[in-house]
Scaffold this motif. Structure first.
Motif, mmCIF file in Angstrom:
data_model
loop_
_atom_site.group_PDB
_atom_site.id
_atom_site.type_symbol
_atom_site.label_atom_id
_atom_site.label_comp_id
_atom_site.label_asym_id
_atom_site.label_seq_id
_atom_site.Cartn_x
_atom_site.Cartn_y
_atom_site.Cartn_z
ATOM 1 N N ASP A 119 0.841 -1.196 0.000
ATOM 2 C CA ASP A 119 0.000 0.000 0.000
ATOM 3 C C ASP A 119 0.876 1.246 0.000
ATOM 4 N N PHE A 120 0.261 2.377 -0.310
ATOM 5 C CA PHE A 120 1.008 3.632 -0.439
ATOM 6 C C PHE A 120 0.285 4.733 0.318
ATOM 7 N N ASP A 121 1.046 5.495 1.115
ATOM 8 C CA ASP A 121 0.512 6.665 1.815
ATOM 9 C C ASP A 121 1.424 7.844 1.568
ATOM 10 N N SER A 122 0.820 9.013 1.418
ATOM 11 C CA SER A 122 1.612 10.210 1.146
ATOM 12 C C SER A 122 0.957 11.430 1.775
ATOM 13 N N LEU A 123 1.791 12.342 2.278
ATOM 14 C CA LEU A 123 1.308 13.600 2.836
ATOM 15 C C LEU A 123 2.256 14.713 2.419
ATOM 16 N N ASP A 124 1.711 15.744 1.768
ATOM 17 C CA ASP A 124 2.503 16.897 1.338
ATOM 18 C C ASP A 124 1.903 18.170 1.898
ATOM 19 N N LYS A 125 2.779 19.052 2.408
ATOM 20 C CA LYS A 125 2.393 20.391 2.852
ATOM 21 C C LYS A 125 3.396 21.355 2.232
ATOM 22 N N MET A 126 2.888 22.371 1.540
ATOM 23 C CA MET A 126 3.807 23.193 0.768
ATOM 24 C C MET A 126 3.279 24.609 0.569
ATOM 25 N N PHE A 127 4.191 25.592 0.669
ATOM 26 C CA PHE A 127 3.905 26.972 0.284
ATOM 27 C C PHE A 127 4.324 27.178 -1.170
ATOM 28 N N SER A 128 3.574 27.986 -1.886
ATOM 29 C CA SER A 128 3.981 28.445 -3.203
ATOM 30 C C SER A 128 3.630 29.931 -3.305
ATOM 31 N N TYR A 129 4.263 30.620 -4.243
ATOM 32 C CA TYR A 129 4.079 32.067 -4.313
ATOM 33 C C TYR A 129 4.218 32.535 -5.755
ATOM 34 N N ARG A 130 3.799 33.752 -5.975
ATOM 35 C CA ARG A 130 3.946 34.355 -7.302
ATOM 36 C C ARG A 130 4.111 35.858 -7.151
ATOM 37 N N GLY A 131 4.781 36.463 -8.103
ATOM 38 C CA GLY A 131 4.939 37.904 -8.166
ATOM 39 C C GLY A 131 4.983 38.336 -9.618
ATOM 40 N N GLY A 132 4.561 39.557 -9.892
ATOM 41 C CA GLY A 132 4.549 39.987 -11.276
ATOM 42 C C GLY A 132 4.390 41.483 -11.449
ATOM 43 N N LEU A 133 4.603 41.908 -12.670
ATOM 44 C CA LEU A 133 4.458 43.308 -13.066
ATOM 45 C C LEU A 133 3.598 43.354 -14.313
ATOM 46 N N VAL A 134 2.625 44.266 -14.328
ATOM 47 C CA VAL A 134 1.762 44.457 -15.491
ATOM 48 C C VAL A 134 1.999 45.859 -16.034
ATOM 49 N N PHE A 135 2.304 45.946 -17.310
ATOM 50 C CA PHE A 135 2.548 47.222 -17.985
ATOM 51 C C PHE A 135 1.481 47.390 -19.053
ATOM 52 N N HIS A 136 0.644 48.442 -18.906
ATOM 53 C CA HIS A 136 -0.389 48.692 -19.906
ATOM 54 C C HIS A 136 -0.299 50.154 -20.362
ATOM 55 N N PRO A 137 0.491 50.381 -21.432
ATOM 56 C CA PRO A 137 0.706 51.748 -21.921
ATOM 57 C C PRO A 137 -0.532 52.386 -22.521
ATOM 58 N N THR A 138 -1.470 51.573 -23.013
ATOM 59 C CA THR A 138 -2.737 52.076 -23.543
ATOM 60 C C THR A 138 -3.856 51.169 -23.043
ATOM 61 N N PRO A 139 -5.106 51.610 -23.087
ATOM 62 C CA PRO A 139 -6.208 50.746 -22.658
ATOM 63 C C PRO A 139 -6.313 49.447 -23.453
ATOM 64 N N GLN A 140 -5.744 49.418 -24.665
ATOM 65 C CA GLN A 140 -5.835 48.236 -25.505
ATOM 66 C C GLN A 140 -4.648 47.291 -25.343
ATOM 67 N N GLN A 141 -3.652 47.658 -24.562
ATOM 68 C CA GLN A 141 -2.437 46.849 -24.448
ATOM 69 C C GLN A 141 -2.113 46.545 -22.998
ATOM 70 N N SER A 142 -1.678 45.285 -22.753
ATOM 71 C CA SER A 142 -1.168 44.889 -21.445
ATOM 72 C C SER A 142 -0.036 43.895 -21.648
ATOM 73 N N TYR A 143 1.049 44.074 -20.911
ATOM 74 C CA TYR A 143 2.206 43.194 -20.975
ATOM 75 C C TYR A 143 2.493 42.673 -19.573
ATOM 76 N N TYR A 144 2.660 41.362 -19.465
ATOM 77 C CA TYR A 144 2.798 40.718 -18.171
ATOM 78 C C TYR A 144 4.209 40.147 -18.006
ATOM 79 N N PHE A 145 4.788 40.386 -16.858
ATOM 80 C CA PHE A 145 6.058 39.790 -16.473
ATOM 81 C C PHE A 145 5.841 39.170 -15.089
ATOM 82 N N SER A 146 6.066 37.869 -14.983
ATOM 83 C CA SER A 146 5.748 37.224 -13.707
ATOM 84 C C SER A 146 6.728 36.109 -13.399
#
Length: 259
Positions: A221-248
């Motif tokens: 038989d198999f038993d498993s237990l995982d506990k983990m943190f994960s995270y994210r960060g990013g920058l959004v650049f939208h020079p005009t209402p019609q444009q968005s650029y994502y860096f993450s």
């Protein structure tokens, strides 16, 4: 409140193509099929039900909750062709093809997943910066019933396979039941720094527990237990209402039962 239900049924005849010889598929008529007409099949039954609720307390506060249950059953008995050879029998260099044998991995699986996710989104300002803060939690329960048989043969010719043969006897190879429970909490904030720039930051904590019961003698038989943190960060650049650029940038992980 919204409710949706999805049902899909498939009734197929599997085709595993041509066997390989020295790294390439054998040269036979492209209409050649090595399956068994009366015994090869693939049937699936998919049922998915979803209930969702979206409640807006005010222009600045919104609650969204969704619950989904899915059940997928798959029954398949295919014929997978493999060459038989002489001199050497391993079909190595200099070998002569004598025919085709078949492996028949008979599989019957049923998977059930219940998942609930709740998000609370708030919009507010601090020190002149606009915030869109989302926090929530996710609960899940999964089951997987796995039954597999193994058999080899019958053999047939390479260029004119007999599709009306009777399959050889099969043996039970896998009989297992797996259940898993998951829990996650998370929060993410999108901050409007400027007319052109937003920054995004988020963190999540997951708990995932799984148990597999192997019902054949000698299996572990198999038993498993995982506990983990994960995270994210990013920058959004939208020079005009019609444009968005994502860096993450983000971190993630797969619980051990997921591979």
């Amino acid at each position: 409140m919204n409710f949706s239900y999805f049902f899909q049924h498939e009734n197929n005849i599997p085709d595993y193509g041509f066997p390989f010889f020295h790294g390439e598929p054998v040269r036979v008529d492209r209409g050649t099929w090595y399956g068994l007409t009366k015994d090869d099949y693939e049937k699936t039954y998919t049922n998915i039900g979803t209930i969702s609720l979206n409640h807006q307390f005010s222009d600045a506060l919104n609650l969204r909750s969704a619950f989904r249950y899915s059940n997928v059953r798959r029954d398949v008995e295919p014929s997978i062709p493999a060459l038989t050879c002489v001199a050497p029998t391993t079909c190595g260099a200099g070998a002569t093809i004598t025919g085709v044998t078949r492996s028949r991995p008979d599989r019957h699986t049923t998977e059930g997943i219940a998942d609930s996710q709740t998000d609370l989104t708030g919009r507010f300002n601090t020190f002149g910066f606009g915030h869109t803060l989302t926090s929530g939690m996710e609960l899940s329960w999964e089951t997987f019933d796995n039954l597999r048989y193994a058999s080899a043969g019958p053999s047939t010719s390479l260029n004119d396979p007999n599709n009306n043969q009777t399959p050889n006897s099969k043996t039970l190879a896998v009989k297992a039941f797996t259940n898993a429970a998951g829990f996650g909490i998370y929060a993410a904030d999108q901050i409007a720094l400027h007319e052109w720039f937003d920054i995004i930051g988020g963190v999540r904590w997951d708990y995932f527990s799984a148990n597999q019961e192997n019902k054949l003698p000698g299996q572990v038989d198999f038993d498993s237990l995982d506990k983990m943190f994960s995270y994210r960060g990013g920058l959004v650049f939208h020079p005009t209402p019609q444009q968005s650029y994502y860096f993450s940038y983000a971190s993630a992980f797969n619980p051990r039962p997921k591979g």
